[in-house]
Design a protein around this motif. Structure first.
Motif, mmCIF file in Angstrom:
data_model
loop_
_atom_site.group_PDB
_atom_site.id
_atom_site.type_symbol
_atom_site.label_atom_id
_atom_site.label_comp_id
_atom_site.label_asym_id
_atom_site.label_seq_id
_atom_site.Cartn_x
_atom_site.Cartn_y
_atom_site.Cartn_z
ATOM 1 N N LEU A 37 1.066 -1.290 -0.400
ATOM 2 C CA LEU A 37 0.149 0.219 0.033
ATOM 3 C C LEU A 37 1.135 1.250 -0.054
ATOM 4 O O LEU A 37 0.217 2.329 -0.903
ATOM 5 C CB LEU A 37 -0.780 -0.066 1.047
ATOM 6 N N GLU A 38 1.960 1.092 0.922
ATOM 7 C CA GLU A 38 2.600 2.120 1.133
ATOM 8 C C GLU A 38 3.496 2.689 -0.874
ATOM 9 O O GLU A 38 3.130 3.818 -0.598
ATOM 10 C CB GLU A 38 3.908 2.396 1.750
ATOM 11 N N ALA A 39 4.152 1.370 -1.403
ATOM 12 C CA ALA A 39 3.993 1.900 -2.715
ATOM 13 C C ALA A 39 3.445 2.294 -3.845
ATOM 14 O O ALA A 39 3.858 3.137 -4.406
ATOM 15 C CB ALA A 39 4.945 1.191 -3.018
ATOM 16 N N ILE A 40 2.044 2.010 -3.139
ATOM 17 C CA ILE A 40 1.311 2.217 -4.743
ATOM 18 C C ILE A 40 0.265 3.356 -4.707
ATOM 19 O O ILE A 40 -0.284 3.867 -5.322
ATOM 20 C CB ILE A 40 0.221 0.836 -4.833
ATOM 21 N N MET A 41 -0.110 4.257 -3.101
ATOM 22 C CA MET A 41 -1.062 4.630 -2.852
ATOM 23 C C MET A 41 -0.401 6.132 -3.612
ATOM 24 O O MET A 41 0.220 6.396 -4.125
ATOM 25 C CB MET A 41 -0.819 4.932 -1.723
ATOM 26 N N PRO A 42 -1.706 7.151 -3.999
ATOM 27 C CA PRO A 42 -2.896 6.632 -3.655
ATOM 28 C C PRO A 42 -3.817 5.022 -4.881
ATOM 29 O O PRO A 42 -3.258 5.411 -6.164
ATOM 30 C CB PRO A 42 -4.000 8.057 -4.348
ATOM 31 N N VAL A 43 -4.422 4.121 -3.880
ATOM 32 C CA VAL A 43 -4.605 3.198 -5.176
ATOM 33 C C VAL A 43 -6.233 3.231 -5.320
ATOM 34 O O VAL A 43 -5.775 2.465 -6.747
ATOM 35 C CB VAL A 43 -5.275 1.910 -4.152
#
Length: 235
Positions: A37-43
């Motif tokens: 999640l940290e890598a992709i945000m915002p999802v």
């Protein structure tokens, strides 16, 4: 790929989550999901492909966060477990499970915003070829993890059902250069091996995890981490 026959067995799929992500393994599950999640945000509204999605831990989570997700795996039994999870899940985005080969992805070039591969590269017999195929279908980002050569995992690697390919940081740097990917961020974690967490109750694993995080925050221990989470961008 290592251990394909073992991985595709029905009984392995049925017990997969319970054996790896119950007891102290819950801490592993939580940390891996945080890393993604940290890598992709915002999802929300991102078009995401997960390679080797297994039982859908990440695919379901990302669809709940509003992404449009395709989960691809070679195991029909694993995919069935993933579909079972969606029955009671409130999905803000869309989710499709697809059986397929990560070495020959059935998608056109630049089809996804993000491609992720968690718990995959330790099984890859030709990591450069797999990463190049992921690069082909991604127009923006690739997120993956590796198990590290200079870590506690190397001690018991021989005993694992599928074994593991262990990587040094320099090996991953070469892979990124050869596949035209730029490193945006890398996080190292888990000084203690995963097997320790899985073998003890969560109540015992939690204080060990606290100590693990404290030791892992020291710069001198970076090279001892069991796993690295890589966030890369397409050039």
């Amino acid at each position: 790929m290592k251990g394909q026959e073992w991985y595709q067995a029905d009984d392995v799929a049925e017990e997969y989550d319970d054996k790896r992500f119950s007891r102290g393994g819950r801490l592993i599950d939580r940390r891996e999901k945080e890393a993604v999640l940290e890598a992709i945000m915002p999802v929300e509204d991102r078009k995401i492909l997960e390679i080797a999605c297994g039982t859908g831990r990440f695919t379901v989570m990302l669809a709940q966060q509003g992404a449009d997700v395709v989960g691809l795996d070679i195991s029909a039994a694993m995919l069935q477990q993933g579909r079972e999870k969606t029955k009671d899940a409130a999905l803000e985005g869309t989710l499709e499970f697809l059986r397929g080969d990560a070495g020959r992805l059935p998608f056109p070039d630049d089809h996804f915003d993000t491609v992720i591969a968690m718990r995959f590269f330790h099984l890859a017999d030709d990591p450069q070829a797999f990463l190049a195929e992921m690069r082909r279908v991604s127009r923006d980002q690739i997120v993956f993890d590796t198990f590290n050569r200079f870590s506690a995992r190397s001690i018991y690697n021989w005993a694992l059902p599928m074994g593991s390919r262990l990587y040094s940081k320099s090996e991953v740097a070469v892979l990124l250069a050869k596949t035209n990917l730029t490193l945006e961020d890398v996080e190292d974690d888990f000084i203690a091996p995963y097997g320790l967490y899985r073998s003890i109750p969560n109540e015992l694993a939690t204080p060990i995890r606290t100590l693990d995080e404290l030791i892992g925050s020291l710069p001198v221990t970076d090279h001892l981490a069991s796993v690295s989470y890589w966030n890369t961008r397409v050039r």
